[in-house]
Design an enzyme around this catalytic site. Structure first.
Site, PDB file in Angstrom:
ATOM      1  N   HIS A   1      80.105  39.560  67.370  1.00  0.00           N
ATOM      2  CA  HIS A   1      80.690  39.810  68.500  1.00  0.00           C
ATOM      3  C   HIS A   1      80.264  40.300  70.095  1.00  0.00           C
ATOM      4  CE1 HIS A   1      79.897  44.063  67.376  1.00  0.00           C
ATOM      5  NE2 HIS A   1      80.402  44.812  68.855  1.00  0.00           N
TER       6      HIS A   1
ATOM      7  N   ASP B   1      78.304  40.010  61.181  1.00  0.00           N
ATOM      8  CA  ASP B   1      78.630  39.480  62.453  1.00  0.00           C
ATOM      9  C   ASP B   1      76.811  39.870  62.852  1.00  0.00           C
ATOM     10  OD1 ASP B   1      78.762  40.974  65.506  1.00  0.00           O
ATOM     11  OD2 ASP B   1      79.560  42.815  64.132  1.00  0.00           O
TER      12      ASP B   1
ATOM     13  N   GLN C   1      79.807  52.134  71.623  1.00  0.00           N
ATOM     14  CA  GLN C   1      80.172  51.158  72.578  1.00  0.00           C
ATOM     15  C   GLN C   1      78.653  50.491  73.637  1.00  0.00           C
ATOM     16  OE1 GLN C   1      82.427  52.486  71.207  1.00  0.00           O
ATOM     17  NE2 GLN C   1      83.064  50.490  70.524  1.00  0.00           N
ATOM     18  N   GLY C   2      78.902  49.680  73.711  1.00  0.00           N
ATOM     19  CA  GLY C   2      77.446  48.578  74.504  1.00  0.00           C
ATOM     20  C   GLY C   2      76.204  49.410  73.320  1.00  0.00           C
ATOM     21  N   ASP C   3      76.280  49.850  72.258  1.00  0.00           N
ATOM     22  CA  ASP C   3      75.208  49.992  72.002  1.00  0.00           C
ATOM     23  C   ASP C   3      75.220  48.437  70.474  1.00  0.00           C
ATOM     24  OD1 ASP C   3      74.061  52.193  72.403  1.00  0.00           O
ATOM     25  OD2 ASP C   3      75.326  53.149  71.455  1.00  0.00           O
ATOM     26  N   SER C   4      76.038  47.733  70.708  1.00  0.00           N
ATOM     27  CA  SER C   4      76.391  46.288  69.404  1.00  0.00           C
ATOM     28  C   SER C   4      75.480  46.027  69.893  1.00  0.00           C
ATOM     29  CB  SER C   4      77.485  45.589  70.233  1.00  0.00           C
ATOM     30  OG  SER C   4      79.137  46.667  69.080  1.00  0.00           O
TER      31      SER C   4
HETATM   32  N1  ARG Z   1      81.361  47.524  68.451  1.00  0.00           N
HETATM   33  C1  ARG Z   1      80.455  48.378  69.444  1.00  0.00           C
HETATM   34  C2  ARG Z   1      79.724  47.734  70.623  1.00  0.00           C
HETATM   35  O1  ARG Z   1      80.492  46.141  70.775  1.00  0.00           O
HETATM   36  C3  ARG Z   1      79.656  49.544  69.074  1.00  0.00           C
HETATM   37  C4  ARG Z   1      80.841  50.492  67.885  1.00  0.00           C
HETATM   38  C5  ARG Z   1      79.662  51.119  67.180  1.00  0.00           C
HETATM   39  N2  ARG Z   1      80.609  52.186  66.545  1.00  0.00           N
HETATM   40  C6  ARG Z   1      79.693  53.198  66.641  1.00  0.00           C
HETATM   41  N3  ARG Z   1      80.658  54.201  65.784  1.00  0.00           N
HETATM   42  N4  ARG Z   1      78.456  52.799  66.168  1.00  0.00           N
HETATM   43  O2  ARG Z   1      78.885  48.313  71.233  1.00  0.00           O
END
Ligand code: ARG
Length: 267
Positions: free
Chosen positions: A82, A128, A217-220
């Site tokens: 993603h 993913d 968010q941003g850690d993905s």
């Molecule tokens: N989807 C998020 C990203 O693109 C990462 C989300 C992780 N969320 C969590 N609760 N661990 O950065």
């Protein structure tokens, strides 16, 4: 602009503050609002790139970090599908060896090839995972990927390390510097309770029942590490660090054969 970039700025302030207060920060309620430094990742601490040389971030042409990744071979980076879906490979930079975004340390590699798992649709349905091919050989050591034989590394309760430059609170700003946090792996039953879409073959969850510590968010795309191996890739979750809502990670052992084939591919 893609969802993941907008997500960093998604509104959730009050709820996030409340769930954090309900978690580990009960005694330092509103520390963030009072101007104290926000808890890193969420509920983590500063990490040294020298101790984790295989963790990288993905940035756009302007240098804006939007995801994490892991060096799997000298010219290959493992990340979340993603993170890269819908991006122009030519406009993605892999930044290796740089702890602080404001420094010029390390190298910025260009992406010459992208493999996205053929079954990937969105983070809720698994697969993913993506492997990027770089325009150069990185000097950093790579991190091995967990294999189906590494069952002990997936036992519920095992402490795992997650690393990244993402948001330090739900709806908050991304971190300038590399952060890490320790979170216990969740049982399949507990993760299924939290997430109807949980697929124990495709995913693994991690987080404390009371919340307070999580990727965000941003850690993905970044690494979840147990026993010196990549066991997970930051994928999704309901908010960040909320009680009863662990983070969802791609279960790398399930995809190890495909990942390994990509790490050794020449393209
Ligand atoms: N989807 C998020 C990203 O693109 C990462 C989300 C992780 N969320 C969590 N609760 N661990 O950065």
């Amino acid at each position: 602009m893609s969802d993941k970039k907008l997500g960093v700025r998604a509104a959730a302030g009050t709820l996030a503050a409340m769930s954090l207060v309900g978690g580990l920060l009960a005694t330092t309620a509103n520390a963030t609002e009072q101007g104290t430094a926000a808890p890193p990742i969420v509920g983590g601490q500063a990490a040294r790139i020298a101790d984790h040389p295989w963790v990288v971030y993905l940035a756009d042409e302007q240098g804006n970090q939007f995801c994490g990744g892991t060096i799997g071979a000298a010219n290959k980076v493992i990340t979340a599908a993603h993170c890269i879906q819908g991006e122009q490979p030519a406009s993605v930079r892999v930044v290796a060896g740089r702890e602080s975004k404001s420094s010029t340390d390390g190298v910025e590699a260009k992406v010459t090839g992208v493999w996205v798992h053929p079954k990937y649709q969105d983070a809720n349905t698994g697969s993913d995972v993506a492997v990027l091919t770089l325009d150069q050989q990185l000097p950093q050591t790579s991190l091995p990927v967990a294999t189906p034989a590494d069952t002990a590394s997936y036992e519920p309760g095992r402490m795992a390390t997650v690393l990244g430059w993402g948001a330090t609170s739900e709806g908050g700003d991304a971190s300038e510097t590399l952060q890490k946090a320790e979170v216990p792996l969740t049982s399949d039953a507990d993760c299924k309770k939290a997430y109807d879409q949980y697929d124990p073959q495709a995913m693994v969850c991690a987080g404390f029942p009371q919340g307070g510590v999580d990727s965000c968010q941003g850690d993905s795309g970044g690494p979840l590490v147990v026993d010196g191996k990549l066991v997970g890739i930051v994928s999704t979750g309901n908010g960040c660090a909320r009680p009863g809502n662990p983070g969802i990670y791609t279960r790398t052992a399930s995809y190890q054969a495909d990942i390994q084939a990509q790490l050794t591919a020449q393209h």
